[in-house]
Write an enzyme that holds these catalytic residues in place. Structure first.
Site, short mmCIF file in Angstrom:
data_model
loop_
_atom_site.label_atom_id
_atom_site.label_comp_id
_atom_site.label_asym_id
_atom_site.label_seq_id
_atom_site.Cartn_x
_atom_site.Cartn_y
_atom_site.Cartn_z
N ASP A 1 4.28 4.29 6.79
CA ASP A 1 4.33 5.66 6.26
C ASP A 1 3.09 6.00 5.45
O ASP A 1 2.36 5.12 5.01
CB ASP A 1 5.59 5.86 5.39
CG ASP A 1 5.59 4.98 4.14
OD1 ASP A 1 5.25 3.79 4.25
OD2 ASP A 1 5.90 5.49 3.05
N GLU B 1 7.31 2.80 2.27
CA GLU B 1 6.75 2.13 1.10
C GLU B 1 6.35 3.13 0.03
O GLU B 1 6.55 2.91 -1.15
CB GLU B 1 5.52 1.30 1.52
CG GLU B 1 5.01 0.36 0.43
CD GLU B 1 3.87 0.92 -0.41
OE1 GLU B 1 3.41 0.22 -1.32
OE2 GLU B 1 3.44 2.07 -0.20
ZN LIG Z 1 -0.01 1.40 0.85
#
Ligand SMILES: [Zn+2]
Length: 407
Positions: free
Chosen positions: A77, A172
């Site tokens: 992401d 994340e």
């Molecule tokens: Zn990163």
């Protein structure tokens, strides 16, 4: 690898904090499915995706020796803070130190004079976005590097190494990357995230972090007839914030190993006002000190107001991975050796933030962070040098061999 990277960054994988699904956005699944297909094509084994979108795969061992299983992890992401749609990567071949004007917004200019890391990359091929979006080298550089290393190792079975596990994770950037990571299924003794900065960087210390909510409760009444009755929680919160030290313990006044107390969100009304704070330090004891200070200041404020009260909540975000990694010096030492074999000098510094590794280390998978070549994270000025990405691939391949040789 360059081709892979340029392709991956064009898939919009911006994560979304307001979503409750995992992955939080469908674009992440698109990239994760692409990676699954490509891992299968490269001949990796055990290629799988679980119900949360986590992709795992195995590079089979090429040695008879018993070598500990190690892993490499990157997140797919990109930051929700910046646009991630229609990313148009541009390769500035053989960069000569001139200003890089990004064509879709000429006010966005990368200047070597303002960016010492860029000045150090004369002669390299620099990849940027086009001015309207981030690039997404954080962390598609890491994704492309792990894929390129996997391809190289599969094509060169004569290179001796143990079983290597690969993991690609969602979300994340919204702090959920480790939430559904199945450490048991991954089955490695340690792992390395490829999610760091300039060539040679090795990070194994992160912030310790808590989220603190201080709620001031006042007393509301019709303001026309409030004399002697009303207690305004908005003002209680304002008085609390005014008591925080102006010249220290804030993000804007600290660096290196200094922590902070950072009010970042207010939910305000006369009856009750909540102040959300990020508490950061490099030790759990340091966090507790800062939380005690914040609580003391809040209680001082209400002590002056009859009828006011305060409620305090603290939630653990993550801890300094050093607490765990100190117990696994070989994990760090092998990484240092691999970086040196790639012709680089290991640069070790504390991360003023967290990585998936901060959480994974405490979940039983010691996971320091290796450089991926990323610069200007979460910005339209984000860039990466192709040559640094090649060094990262080299470092992964060396690391697999170092573990084998030391077994
Ligand atoms: Zn990163």
């Amino acid at each position: 690898m360059r081709e892979r990277f340029l392709r991956y960054v064009q898939i919009n994988t911006r994560s979304d904090e307001s979503s409750t699904s995992c992955p939080s956005t469908p674009g992440q699944l698109t990239l994760l499915r692409t990676l699954m297909t490509e891992l299968n094509e490269l001949g990796l084994t055990d290629v799988s995706m679980d119900e949360y979108g986590y992709v795992m795969a195995t590079i089979p061992a090429t040695t008879e020796k018993r070598v500990p299983v190690i892993g490499f992890i990157a997140h797919v992401d990109t930051s929700p803070e910046m646009p991630g749609q229609d990313v148009q990567p541009i390769v500035h071949e053989n960069y000569q130190g001139d200003d890089l004007v990004l064509p879709d917004d000429p006010s966005v200019v990368l200047r070597a004079s303002e960016d010492p890391a860029l000045a150090a990359h004369i002669g390299h091929d620099i990849v940027t976005a086009s001015g309207l979006t981030l690039l997404g080298a954080d962390d598609k550089a890491g994704v492309a590097e792990i894929m390129a290393a996997a391809e190289y190792l599969m094509l060169h079975p004569e290179i001796p190494h143990g079983t290597i596990r690969i993991g690609f994770t969602p979300d994340e950037e919204i702090g959920r990357g480790a939430n559904h990571f199945d450490v048991g299924r991954f089955g490695a003794v340690c792992a390395y995230t490829l999610d760091g900065g300039g060539a040679g960087e090795l990070e194994w210390e992160s912030f310790a972090a808590d989220a603190m909510t201080i709620t001031f409760k006042g007393f509301n009444t019709h303001p026309g007839y409030a004399k002697g009755h009303m207690v305004n929680a908005v003002k209680l919160a304002a008085a609390f914030i005014a008591r925080l030290p102006p010249d220290r313990l804030s993000p804007e006044t600290t660096e290196g190993y200094e922590g902070y107390v950072h009010p970042y969100l207010l939910d305000a009304s006369v009856d009750r006002t909540s102040v959300k704070l990020l508490i950061r330090d490099f030790s759990t004891a340091g966090l507790e000190e800062k939380e005690a200070m914040a609580e003391r200041l809040a209680r001082e404020v209400i002590a002056d107001h009859k009828g006011a009260s305060v409620e305090i909540r603290i939630a653990e975000s993550y801890r300094n991975m050093r607490e765990i990694l100190e117990g696994y010096p070989e994990v760090i030492e092998c990484a240092r050796e691999a970086i040196r074999r790639s012709g680089l000098t290991p640069a070790e510094r504390p991360i003023r933030g967290g990585t998936d590794g901060s959480r994974l280390s405490f979940m039983g998978l010691p996971t320091p962070n290796l450089f991926a070549g990323e610069h200007n994270f979460h910005s339209r000025l984000e860039w990466v040098a192709v040559q640094d990405m090649e060094k990262a691939v080299e470092t992964i391949v060396h690391l697999c061999q170092v573990w084998e040789q030391r077994s």
